[in-house]
Design an enzyme around this catalytic site. Sequence first.
Site, mmCIF file in Angstrom:
data_model
loop_
_atom_site.group_PDB
_atom_site.id
_atom_site.type_symbol
_atom_site.label_atom_id
_atom_site.label_comp_id
_atom_site.label_asym_id
_atom_site.label_seq_id
_atom_site.Cartn_x
_atom_site.Cartn_y
_atom_site.Cartn_z
ATOM 1 C CB SER A 1 43.402 57.190 -1.902
ATOM 2 O OG SER A 1 43.892 56.774 -3.371
ATOM 3 C CE LYS B 1 39.206 57.165 -4.702
ATOM 4 N NZ LYS B 1 40.556 56.422 -5.241
ATOM 5 C CG ASP C 1 48.590 44.201 6.710
ATOM 6 O OD1 ASP C 1 47.876 44.466 7.646
ATOM 7 O OD2 ASP C 1 48.085 44.295 5.441
#
Length: 490
Positions: free
Chosen positions: A309, A334, A320
Amino acid sequence: MVKYNIMMKSLRSTLASVLVLFCATQCFAQSPVHNKDNKISAYQYMKKLNSVFDYVEQNYVDELDPKILYEGAIKGMLDAIGDPYTLYLDPDYMRDLNDTTEGSFGGVGLSISKAIESTPEKPAYVEVASPIEDTPGARAGILAGDLITAIDGMPTPDMTMNDVLAKLRGKIGEPVTVSVRRGTNMNFDVTLIRALIEVPTVKYGMIGDTGYVRLIQFTPETPHRVQEALDSFEQNHYKNLIIDLRDNPGGLITSVVEIADKFIDNGPIVSTKSRLLFENHVYNASKAKTLSSTKNKPIVVLINRGSASASEILSGALKDNHLALLVGDRTYGKGSVQQVIPLSEVDGMKITMARYYTPSDTNIDKIGIPPDVEIKFPDLTEEAEKAYVEMVKDNVIENYLAEKGKLSEKEIAAYAATLAKKYPLEERLLRRLIRIQVNKTEPSALYDLDYDIQLLRALELLERKDFNSMVQNAKTLKELQSEVQLEEEK
């Protein structure tokens, strides 16, 4: 005469049956029959549901408590979706949830999940997402990925999530026995003593010239504690940074966004997407909130199967943006956002409202985030698994420590070498197991360089001259998923 009475009684019974059937038919007659040419609307389904509720309450052979029908209907409706994160929260569950949010509760300290559907081929065992640090579950050596097959002898596939939580949580000081399955062949019981579970946030310290911060959970307090850690590192003139997200089950999205903003100076940190307009949101970084002290610092993020999560939001955002190298195991996967909706003062429901996407516009739900550098703890051989189970069942280490008392590091090493002669396990693992038991009444150590090969590898990588180029050349999550899709299409 007897024959006549029997015939009359049979006739009355038949007439009664016909009457009941007629009443039932009339009761539901207004509900349309579903076929290819007649799609039932949501409103018509609601009318059918109300009719069934009223009919059962008024005509069932025994008087029923409407609460039972209400809770059963809500549970069935949400379970039918097939989403393990969408469920009814009964009063006990809501009370436990409030305790957790406030920061403490009585339990064993395991973050868990459970599939809705159970089949003989794939029983719906309870899966440990992550053990919470300094709790009975963590001190007993329960690991992320372990399956709890029974609680106090009751098989977990037959239990609802509410049943599971009711069993695991309870009065502080009382025992609960969980049956654990690890891998395919390791099955053993562990008795845990329920304790006051205080939701932890952050631990930190220096390892040489490297700042090491472990984020245990994302709560409203976590960003403040992370800032304390970074301030402390700056005072100690840190050169590198390790962010440890292993076994972090997640938490508040606002908390993780605030932490990510300390490192990312522009662009999206995370976005949420839903069919509901008000649930679509992009959390953008602010240059004003980015810390100058984190600029150009080599960063490693440690991840594993227990990272879920919000942990995946932070690791995905740093990856990224080419700001950190991910080391360890693939994360849990998740990628959805839930909200708790109160239905009354005592009960509610938790429902998935949106999915989140990393800065490269990638959702990792049920996929997880792969590390840039994979470092796995070695799997046990079949012989080692049997030895481990035997050692746990016989309480070998606990019995030895009960006789000898607290051991020094030298004594721990000596005892591990002795154990290795009987139990074919790595001495490094045995030292770890002994050390856990020696220190089980104390807060866990910040790190264990004797055992933690992932942390050791992170420290080695930070010393490499080409570390920055490794970070810059690491593929974004979008690029990685695109490669997988191309392979599948071949």
